[in-house]
Design a protein around this motif. Structure first.
Motif, PDB file in Angstrom:
ATOM      1  N   GLY A   1      48.005 109.777  -5.328  1.00  0.00           N
ATOM      2  CA  GLY A   1      48.777 108.640  -4.868  1.00  0.00           C
ATOM      3  C   GLY A   1      50.210 109.056  -4.616  1.00  0.00           C
ATOM      4  O   GLY A   1      50.722 109.964  -5.271  1.00  0.00           O
ATOM      5  N   THR A   2      50.837 108.395  -3.672  1.00  0.00           N
ATOM      6  CA  THR A   2      52.228 108.711  -3.404  1.00  0.00           C
ATOM      7  C   THR A   2      52.978 107.482  -2.912  1.00  0.00           C
ATOM      8  O   THR A   2      52.420 106.639  -2.227  1.00  0.00           O
ATOM      9  N   PHE A   3      54.216 107.387  -3.346  1.00  0.00           N
ATOM     10  CA  PHE A   3      55.137 106.383  -2.810  1.00  0.00           C
ATOM     11  C   PHE A   3      56.383 107.133  -2.370  1.00  0.00           C
ATOM     12  O   PHE A   3      57.032 107.796  -3.145  1.00  0.00           O
ATOM     13  N   LEU A   4      56.643 107.069  -1.077  1.00  0.00           N
ATOM     14  CA  LEU A   4      57.747 107.826  -0.482  1.00  0.00           C
ATOM     15  C   LEU A   4      58.547 106.937   0.462  1.00  0.00           C
ATOM     16  O   LEU A   4      58.024 105.962   0.993  1.00  0.00           O
ATOM     17  N   ALA A   5      59.786 107.294   0.671  1.00  0.00           N
ATOM     18  CA  ALA A   5      60.664 106.558   1.586  1.00  0.00           C
ATOM     19  C   ALA A   5      60.507 107.117   2.998  1.00  0.00           C
ATOM     20  O   ALA A   5      61.358 107.841   3.498  1.00  0.00           O
ATOM     21  N   VAL A   6      59.391 106.789   3.645  1.00  0.00           N
ATOM     22  CA  VAL A   6      59.115 107.296   4.991  1.00  0.00           C
ATOM     23  C   VAL A   6      59.988 106.584   6.023  1.00  0.00           C
ATOM     24  O   VAL A   6      60.302 107.132   7.073  1.00  0.00           O
ATOM     25  N   THR A   7      60.397 105.361   5.713  1.00  0.00           N
ATOM     26  CA  THR A   7      61.330 104.625   6.562  1.00  0.00           C
ATOM     27  C   THR A   7      62.558 104.292   5.721  1.00  0.00           C
ATOM     28  O   THR A   7      62.560 104.474   4.506  1.00  0.00           O
ATOM     29  N   GLY A   8      63.593 103.819   6.364  1.00  0.00           N
ATOM     30  CA  GLY A   8      64.797 103.421   5.645  1.00  0.00           C
ATOM     31  C   GLY A   8      65.798 104.554   5.507  1.00  0.00           C
ATOM     32  O   GLY A   8      65.625 105.629   6.095  1.00  0.00           O
TER      33      GLY A   8
ATOM     34  N   HIS B   1      48.796 106.568   0.283  1.00  0.00           N
ATOM     35  CA  HIS B   1      50.249 106.550   0.444  1.00  0.00           C
ATOM     36  C   HIS B   1      50.792 105.152   0.704  1.00  0.00           C
ATOM     37  O   HIS B   1      50.185 104.369   1.440  1.00  0.00           O
ATOM     38  N   TYR B   2      51.969 104.889   0.115  1.00  0.00           N
ATOM     39  CA  TYR B   2      52.716 103.660   0.384  1.00  0.00           C
ATOM     40  C   TYR B   2      54.165 104.024   0.702  1.00  0.00           C
ATOM     41  O   TYR B   2      54.739 104.899   0.062  1.00  0.00           O
ATOM     42  N   ASP B   3      54.730 103.323   1.678  1.00  0.00           N
ATOM     43  CA  ASP B   3      56.113 103.553   2.113  1.00  0.00           C
ATOM     44  C   ASP B   3      57.034 102.565   1.397  1.00  0.00           C
ATOM     45  O   ASP B   3      56.933 101.358   1.597  1.00  0.00           O
TER      46      ASP B   3
ATOM     47  N   GLY C   1      60.334 102.488   1.789  1.00  0.00           N
ATOM     48  CA  GLY C   1      61.537 102.208   2.567  1.00  0.00           C
ATOM     49  C   GLY C   1      62.800 102.491   1.767  1.00  0.00           C
ATOM     50  O   GLY C   1      63.881 102.071   2.131  1.00  0.00           O
ATOM     51  N   GLY C   2      62.646 103.193   0.639  1.00  0.00           N
ATOM     52  CA  GLY C   2      63.782 103.503  -0.230  1.00  0.00           C
ATOM     53  C   GLY C   2      64.072 102.405  -1.245  1.00  0.00           C
ATOM     54  O   GLY C   2      65.067 102.466  -1.959  1.00  0.00           O
ATOM     55  N   ASN C   3      63.201 101.414  -1.355  1.00  0.00           N
ATOM     56  CA  ASN C   3      63.395 100.281  -2.249  1.00  0.00           C
ATOM     57  C   ASN C   3      62.740 100.554  -3.605  1.00  0.00           C
ATOM     58  O   ASN C   3      61.514 100.700  -3.694  1.00  0.00           O
ATOM     59  N   ALA C   4      63.538 100.581  -4.668  1.00  0.00           N
ATOM     60  CA  ALA C   4      63.028 100.901  -6.006  1.00  0.00           C
ATOM     61  C   ALA C   4      62.040  99.849  -6.508  1.00  0.00           C
ATOM     62  O   ALA C   4      61.081 100.189  -7.208  1.00  0.00           O
ATOM     63  N   LYS C   5      62.249  98.581  -6.167  1.00  0.00           N
ATOM     64  CA  LYS C   5      61.309  97.529  -6.597  1.00  0.00           C
ATOM     65  C   LYS C   5      59.939  97.734  -5.952  1.00  0.00           C
ATOM     66  O   LYS C   5      58.908  97.535  -6.593  1.00  0.00           O
ATOM     67  N   LYS C   6      59.946  98.160  -4.688  1.00  0.00           N
ATOM     68  CA  LYS C   6      58.673  98.457  -4.026  1.00  0.00           C
ATOM     69  C   LYS C   6      58.006  99.666  -4.686  1.00  0.00           C
ATOM     70  O   LYS C   6      56.781  99.710  -4.809  1.00  0.00           O
ATOM     71  N   ALA C   7      58.797 100.633  -5.108  1.00  0.00           N
ATOM     72  CA  ALA C   7      58.238 101.822  -5.768  1.00  0.00           C
ATOM     73  C   ALA C   7      57.474 101.415  -7.023  1.00  0.00           C
ATOM     74  O   ALA C   7      56.373 101.914  -7.278  1.00  0.00           O
ATOM     75  N   VAL C   8      58.044 100.508  -7.803  1.00  0.00           N
ATOM     76  CA  VAL C   8      57.367 100.040  -9.025  1.00  0.00           C
ATOM     77  C   VAL C   8      56.072  99.321  -8.655  1.00  0.00           C
ATOM     78  O   VAL C   8      55.015  99.580  -9.252  1.00  0.00           O
ATOM     79  N   SER C   9      56.135  98.448  -7.680  1.00  0.00           N
ATOM     80  CA  SER C   9      54.952  97.703  -7.238  1.00  0.00           C
ATOM     81  C   SER C   9      53.863  98.650  -6.736  1.00  0.00           C
ATOM     82  O   SER C   9      52.691  98.510  -7.074  1.00  0.00           O
ATOM     83  N   PHE C  10      54.266  99.643  -5.940  1.00  0.00           N
ATOM     84  CA  PHE C  10      53.295 100.593  -5.407  1.00  0.00           C
ATOM     85  C   PHE C  10      52.729 101.499  -6.500  1.00  0.00           C
ATOM     86  O   PHE C  10      51.546 101.841  -6.471  1.00  0.00           O
ATOM     87  N   ALA C  11      53.541 101.870  -7.472  1.00  0.00           N
ATOM     88  CA  ALA C  11      53.046 102.689  -8.582  1.00  0.00           C
ATOM     89  C   ALA C  11      51.961 101.919  -9.338  1.00  0.00           C
ATOM     90  O   ALA C  11      50.902 102.471  -9.668  1.00  0.00           O
ATOM     91  N   LYS C  12      52.209 100.640  -9.602  1.00  0.00           N
ATOM     92  CA  LYS C  12      51.201  99.795 -10.276  1.00  0.00           C
ATOM     93  C   LYS C  12      49.927  99.719  -9.451  1.00  0.00           C
ATOM     94  O   LYS C  12      48.815  99.809  -9.984  1.00  0.00           O
ATOM     95  N   ARG C  13      50.080  99.542  -8.134  1.00  0.00           N
ATOM     96  CA  ARG C  13      48.913  99.454  -7.252  1.00  0.00           C
ATOM     97  C   ARG C  13      48.131 100.768  -7.230  1.00  0.00           C
ATOM     98  O   ARG C  13      46.897 100.762  -7.268  1.00  0.00           O
ATOM     99  N   LEU C  14      48.851 101.883  -7.181  1.00  0.00           N
ATOM    100  CA  LEU C  14      48.179 103.192  -7.186  1.00  0.00           C
ATOM    101  C   LEU C  14      47.359 103.383  -8.457  1.00  0.00           C
ATOM    102  O   LEU C  14      46.253 103.928  -8.423  1.00  0.00           O
ATOM    103  N   ILE C  15      47.901 102.920  -9.575  1.00  0.00           N
ATOM    104  CA  ILE C  15      47.234 103.094 -10.867  1.00  0.00           C
ATOM    105  C   ILE C  15      46.071 102.117 -11.026  1.00  0.00           C
ATOM    106  O   ILE C  15      44.946 102.528 -11.352  1.00  0.00           O
ATOM    107  N   LYS C  16      46.329 100.840 -10.810  1.00  0.00           N
ATOM    108  CA  LYS C  16      45.339  99.801 -11.116  1.00  0.00           C
ATOM    109  C   LYS C  16      44.289  99.600 -10.029  1.00  0.00           C
ATOM    110  O   LYS C  16      43.101  99.492 -10.316  1.00  0.00           O
ATOM    111  N   ARG C  17      44.705  99.509  -8.782  1.00  0.00           N
ATOM    112  CA  ARG C  17      43.766  99.218  -7.704  1.00  0.00           C
ATOM    113  C   ARG C  17      43.161 100.493  -7.109  1.00  0.00           C
ATOM    114  O   ARG C  17      41.959 100.591  -6.913  1.00  0.00           O
TER     115      ARG C  17
END
Length: 177
Positions: free
Chosen positions: A35-42, A77-79, A81-97
């Motif tokens: 799983g990855t969360f990266l700032a591909v945009t922003g 992968h989830y983008d 956009g450089g938003n830390a709140k999105k990073a937390v949300s995506f990390a949870k999604r990568l782990i749980k879903r």
């Protein structure tokens, strides 16, 4: 693609391979999910875009050679956009879903530091691509990082400035980590 990004992602790919080869929980899985969360945009896309492309390239190469222990490697992968709140949300999604085996990411220190508590709580190996020394100090059982720390970079810049005789400095900084 920038050499630095390719080198960092290459080190992450080697680390991922080493982690997943010996992980008993992966024995029954058909694939290895990264799983990855990266700032591909922003604003940090100059980091995240080459990081994603390099990960994709390495995974394609690994799979072309038969995968890891005969298992294909899958990238989720989830983008941010450089938003830390999105990073937390995506990390949870990568782990749980998505139920990934390992997470690589955090193009920025802010995103990485924000997501670390969730990732550590879940016991998922995490390889950060960000520079803050706070990512590894204090040591966290589940967190690793590939680039040098911000402290190391500042020291090298300072030494280079001394060597060149530069005595005046201006600093522009963000507040995003």
């Amino acid at each position: 693609m920038k050499k630095r990004s390719k080198r960092l992602i290459g080190m992450a790919a080697v680390a991922i391979s080493a982690m997943v080869v010996g992980a008993p929980a992966l024995a029954a899985a058909d694939s290895i999910k990264i799983g990855t969360f990266l700032a591909v945009t922003g604003p940090a896309s100059f980091l995240g875009d080459p990081e994603l492309k390099t990960l994709q390239m390495y995974i394609e190469e690994i799979n072309a050679k038969g995968g890891v222990d005969g298992k294909t490697v899958e990238l989720v992968h989830y983008d941010t956009g450089g938003n830390a709140k999105k990073a937390v949300s995506f990390a949870k999604r990568l782990i749980k879903r998505d139920k990934v085996d390992v997470i690589v990411g955090g193009s920025t220190s802010g995103s990485t530091l924000a997501a670390m508590p969730e990732i550590s709580k879940a016991g998922v190996p995490f390889i950060s691509l960000a520079g803050s020394v706070k990512i590894i100090d204090p040591v966290n059982k589940w967190t690793f990082k590939t680039p040098h720390t911000d402290r190391m970079a500042a020291s090298k810049v300072f030494l280079d400035m001394q060597k060149r005789g530069i005595t005046k400095v201006a600093l522009i900084s963000g507040d995003g980590g």
